[in-house]
Design a protein around this motif. Structure first.
Motif, mmCIF file in Angstrom:
data_model
loop_
_atom_site.group_PDB
_atom_site.id
_atom_site.type_symbol
_atom_site.label_atom_id
_atom_site.label_comp_id
_atom_site.label_asym_id
_atom_site.label_seq_id
_atom_site.Cartn_x
_atom_site.Cartn_y
_atom_site.Cartn_z
ATOM 1 N N GLY A 35 0.835 -1.200 0.000
ATOM 2 C CA GLY A 35 0.000 0.000 0.000
ATOM 3 C C GLY A 35 0.865 1.244 0.000
ATOM 4 N N GLY A 36 0.266 2.369 0.350
ATOM 5 C CA GLY A 36 1.009 3.625 0.408
ATOM 6 C C GLY A 36 2.047 3.601 1.510
ATOM 7 N N SER A 37 3.147 4.319 1.301
ATOM 8 C CA SER A 37 4.221 4.330 2.294
ATOM 9 C C SER A 37 3.906 5.237 3.481
ATOM 10 C CB SER A 37 5.537 4.769 1.646
ATOM 11 O OG SER A 37 5.399 6.064 1.085
ATOM 12 N N LYS A 38 3.054 6.231 3.304
ATOM 13 C CA LYS A 38 2.742 7.163 4.400
ATOM 14 C C LYS A 38 1.708 6.538 5.323
ATOM 15 C CE LYS A 38 0.387 10.876 3.418
ATOM 16 N NZ LYS A 38 0.090 12.223 2.888
ATOM 17 N N ILE A 39 2.092 6.331 6.591
ATOM 18 C CA ILE A 39 1.166 5.712 7.538
ATOM 19 C C ILE A 39 0.597 6.705 8.547
ATOM 20 C CG2 ILE A 39 2.176 3.423 7.310
ATOM 21 C CD1 ILE A 39 3.634 3.927 9.975
ATOM 22 N N VAL A 40 1.296 7.822 8.795
ATOM 23 C CA VAL A 40 0.815 8.841 9.726
ATOM 24 C C VAL A 40 1.037 10.222 9.118
ATOM 25 C CG1 VAL A 40 1.043 9.896 12.011
ATOM 26 C CG2 VAL A 40 1.278 7.415 11.764
ATOM 27 N N ASN A 41 0.010 11.068 9.193
ATOM 28 C CA ASN A 41 0.090 12.443 8.718
ATOM 29 C C ASN A 41 -0.370 13.361 9.854
ATOM 30 O OD1 ASN A 41 -1.899 14.530 6.593
ATOM 31 N ND2 ASN A 41 0.304 14.682 6.879
ATOM 32 N N VAL A 42 0.501 14.295 10.265
ATOM 33 C CA VAL A 42 0.188 15.238 11.345
ATOM 34 C C VAL A 42 0.203 16.652 10.769
ATOM 35 C CG1 VAL A 42 0.845 16.120 13.611
ATOM 36 C CG2 VAL A 42 1.223 13.715 13.062
ATOM 37 N N TYR A 43 -0.825 17.455 11.072
ATOM 38 C CA TYR A 43 -0.926 18.801 10.507
ATOM 39 C C TYR A 43 -1.772 19.688 11.429
ATOM 40 C CZ TYR A 43 -5.190 16.389 9.102
ATOM 41 O OH TYR A 43 -6.325 15.626 9.119
ATOM 42 N N ASN A 44 -1.562 21.019 11.336
ATOM 43 C CA ASN A 44 -2.362 21.944 12.126
ATOM 44 C C ASN A 44 -3.756 22.069 11.514
ATOM 45 O OD1 ASN A 44 -0.708 23.379 10.052
ATOM 46 N ND2 ASN A 44 -2.066 25.095 10.577
ATOM 47 N N LYS A 45 -4.767 22.224 12.369
ATOM 48 C CA LYS A 45 -6.145 22.236 11.912
ATOM 49 C C LYS A 45 -6.579 23.590 11.358
ATOM 50 C CE LYS A 45 -9.109 19.900 14.407
ATOM 51 N NZ LYS A 45 -9.881 19.370 15.547
ATOM 52 N N ASN A 46 -5.950 24.675 11.810
ATOM 53 C CA ASN A 46 -6.372 26.009 11.387
ATOM 54 C C ASN A 46 -5.153 26.827 10.984
ATOM 55 O OD1 ASN A 46 -7.550 28.504 10.999
ATOM 56 N ND2 ASN A 46 -8.719 28.484 12.912
ATOM 57 N N ASP A 47 -5.016 27.136 9.695
ATOM 58 C CA ASP A 47 -3.851 27.890 9.206
ATOM 59 C C ASP A 47 -3.789 29.304 9.790
ATOM 60 O OD1 ASP A 47 -3.339 25.650 7.759
ATOM 61 O OD2 ASP A 47 -3.307 26.621 5.796
ATOM 62 N N LYS A 48 -4.940 29.855 10.160
ATOM 63 C CA LYS A 48 -4.953 31.219 10.701
ATOM 64 C C LYS A 48 -4.206 31.318 12.030
ATOM 65 C CE LYS A 48 -9.300 32.597 8.476
ATOM 66 N NZ LYS A 48 -10.690 33.069 8.690
ATOM 67 N N ASP A 49 -4.133 30.209 12.762
ATOM 68 C CA ASP A 49 -3.434 30.218 14.053
ATOM 69 C C ASP A 49 -1.946 30.520 13.898
ATOM 70 O OD1 ASP A 49 -5.807 29.541 15.258
ATOM 71 O OD2 ASP A 49 -5.350 27.394 15.411
ATOM 72 N N LEU A 50 -1.392 30.250 12.719
ATOM 73 C CA LEU A 50 0.043 30.429 12.498
ATOM 74 C C LEU A 50 0.368 31.659 11.652
ATOM 75 C CD1 LEU A 50 1.007 26.701 11.810
ATOM 76 C CD2 LEU A 50 1.449 28.005 13.892
ATOM 77 N N TYR A 65 5.313 27.230 7.262
ATOM 78 C CA TYR A 65 5.483 27.918 5.992
ATOM 79 C C TYR A 65 4.189 28.655 5.638
ATOM 80 C CZ TYR A 65 3.034 23.924 3.820
ATOM 81 O OH TYR A 65 2.116 22.958 3.482
ATOM 82 N N LYS A 66 4.307 29.641 4.800
ATOM 83 C CA LYS A 66 3.190 30.520 4.481
ATOM 84 C C LYS A 66 2.187 29.847 3.548
ATOM 85 C CE LYS A 66 2.138 35.208 2.857
ATOM 86 N NZ LYS A 66 2.701 36.467 2.330
ATOM 87 N N THR A 67 0.905 30.034 3.860
ATOM 88 C CA THR A 67 -0.185 29.579 2.986
ATOM 89 C C THR A 67 -1.130 30.745 2.742
ATOM 90 O OG1 THR A 67 -1.623 28.882 4.816
ATOM 91 C CG2 THR A 67 -0.038 27.260 3.976
ATOM 92 N N ALA A 68 -2.111 30.544 1.893
ATOM 93 C CA ALA A 68 -3.074 31.601 1.582
ATOM 94 C C ALA A 68 -3.864 32.021 2.808
ATOM 95 C CB ALA A 68 -4.015 31.133 0.480
ATOM 96 N N ASP A 69 -4.084 31.091 3.758
ATOM 97 C CA ASP A 69 -4.877 31.391 4.956
ATOM 98 C C ASP A 69 -4.031 31.701 6.183
ATOM 99 O OD1 ASP A 69 -7.311 30.957 3.604
ATOM 100 O OD2 ASP A 69 -7.145 28.793 3.929
ATOM 101 N N GLY A 70 -2.715 31.633 6.084
ATOM 102 C CA GLY A 70 -1.863 31.929 7.234
ATOM 103 C C GLY A 70 -0.585 31.139 7.193
ATOM 104 N N GLY A 71 -0.543 30.015 7.916
ATOM 105 C CA GLY A 71 0.666 29.196 7.962
ATOM 106 C C GLY A 71 0.327 27.743 8.229
#
Length: 271
Positions: free
Chosen positions: A128-143, A175-181
Motif C-alpha cells: 500500500g502507500g508508504s505514508k502511515i501517519v500524517n500530522v498537521y495543524n487544523k487552522n492555518d490562521k493560528d500560524l 510555511y506561508k499559505t493563503a490562509d496563514g501558515g
C-alpha cells in the motif's frame, strides 16, 4: 529479507510437493471473509490449492482514524516580547490532527502441515502507500502571525530566532499559505511489506458453510522515516534536526521495523 523469501519459498515448495502426490482439492472451493484486527477491517476472498494449501487476497483499511491534540509553540521570552512589540500575537499552543493511513492490499499463502488439522503457517505480503501517519495543524490562521514574525525577526536583533512548533524532539517552522501558515509532518515505511505468521482455521471451510479464523504474525515494513512538509515539498528529519536534544524520538521510532498483526476472521464458503 533474504531469510523471509527463503522461508516463503520452502513453504511453497513443500506445498507443491504434497499437491503433486495426487491432491484433488485444487481450486475447487471459494470463500469470502470479513475480519477485524490490528490491520483494521478486512475483506478478502480465498480458495484452495490442494488439501494442504490455501490462498487469500483482499484489502484492509482503517476508517476515519484521526486523533486531535495540541502542540506547544516553541519560543523564547525575548522572541515573544519582540513579536508583541511588532504587533503580532503568538499563541502558546495550536490544535493539530493526526491521521492514520493504513489501507493495504494483501496476498497470503496458508500452508497446513497436517491434513486433519486447521493449524497453518502463513507467508505473503501486504502492500500500500508508504505514508502511515500524517500530522498537521487544523487552522492555518493560528500560524499567520508566526509566519509574519519569522519573515522579519532577523531585523529585530541578532539574539532573536524563528518561532515554531515542537513535534517530539523536533522544531518545525511553519510555511506561508493563503490562509496563514502550516506545519505538517509524515511518517513513512516501506510500501511492500512481507508477512510471516501462523494461525488456526481453513482458508475455506471444508466441513461447514461458515467458520472462524485466527491469525498472528508480523509485517516487515522497514525502517520508519519522519518527513516535514514545507512549501518546497518534503524533507527527511534526522537526528541532527533534533534542536539540540538527543534525538530520542527518531532513535526509538527507527527501531520499530516490524508491525504486529493480530486478526479474527469470519469466512463463508460459496462453493
Amino acid at each position: 529479507m533474504k531469510k523471509i523469501l527463503l522461508v516463503c519459498g520452502a513453504m511453497l515448495l513443500g506445498a507443491n510437493s504434497v499437491s503433486a502426490q495426487g491432491d484433488s482439492n485444487l481450486f475447487n472451493h471459494l470463500g469470502i471473509g470479513v475480519g477485524i484486527g490490528t490491520t483494521g477491517l478486512t475483506l478478502d476472498a480465498s480458495t484452495t490449492a490442494g488439501y494442504y494449501v490455501g490462498i487469500r487476497a483482499g484489502v484492509d483499511f482503517v476508517p476515519n482514524a484521526k486523533y486531535s491534540t495540541d502542540l506547544d509553540i516553541e519560543s523564547s521570552d525575548a522572541d515573544r516580547q519582540a513579536a508583541q512589540l511588532a504587533g503580532y500575537t503568538i499563541p502558546y499552543n495550536i490544535d493539530v490532527e493526526g491521521k492514520l493511513s493504513m489501507t493495504t492490499g494483501h496476498v497470503l499463502v496458508d500452508v497446513f502441515p497436517f491434513r486433519s488439522s486447521s493449524f497453518r503457517l502463513t507467508a505473503g505480503a501486504y502492500f500500500g502507500g508508504s505514508k502511515i501517519v500524517n500530522v498537521y495543524n487544523k487552522n492555518d490562521k493560528d500560524l499567520a502571525d508566526i509566519v509574519s514574525y519569522n519573515a522579519t525577526a532577523p531585523s529585530y536583533g541578532s539574539m532573536l530566532s524563528p518561532i515554531g512548533v515542537q513535534l517530539g524532539d523536533y522544531f518545525l517552522s511553519p510555511y506561508k499559505t493563503a490562509d496563514g501558515g502550516r506545519v505538517e509532518a509524515n511518517i513513512k515505511v516501506g510500501g511492500f511489506r512481507p508477512y510471516l505468521g501462523l494461525g488456526f482455521g481453513r482458508s475455506v471451510p471444508q466441513k461447514s458453510r461458515v467458520s472462524c479464523q485466527f491469525d498472528l504474525g508480523v509485517q516487515f515494513w522497514g525502517k520508519p522515516k519522519v518527513y516535514t512538509v514545507g512549501a518546497n515539498g518534503e524533507d527527511e528529519l534526522t537526528e541532527k534536526d533534533a534542536d539540540g536534544k538527543d534525538g530520542g524520538f527518531i532513535k526509538t521510532l527507527s527501531k520499530v521495523t516490524i508491525y504486529p498483526c493480530l486478526s479474527f476472521r469470519l469466512v463463508g464458503r460459496i462453493f
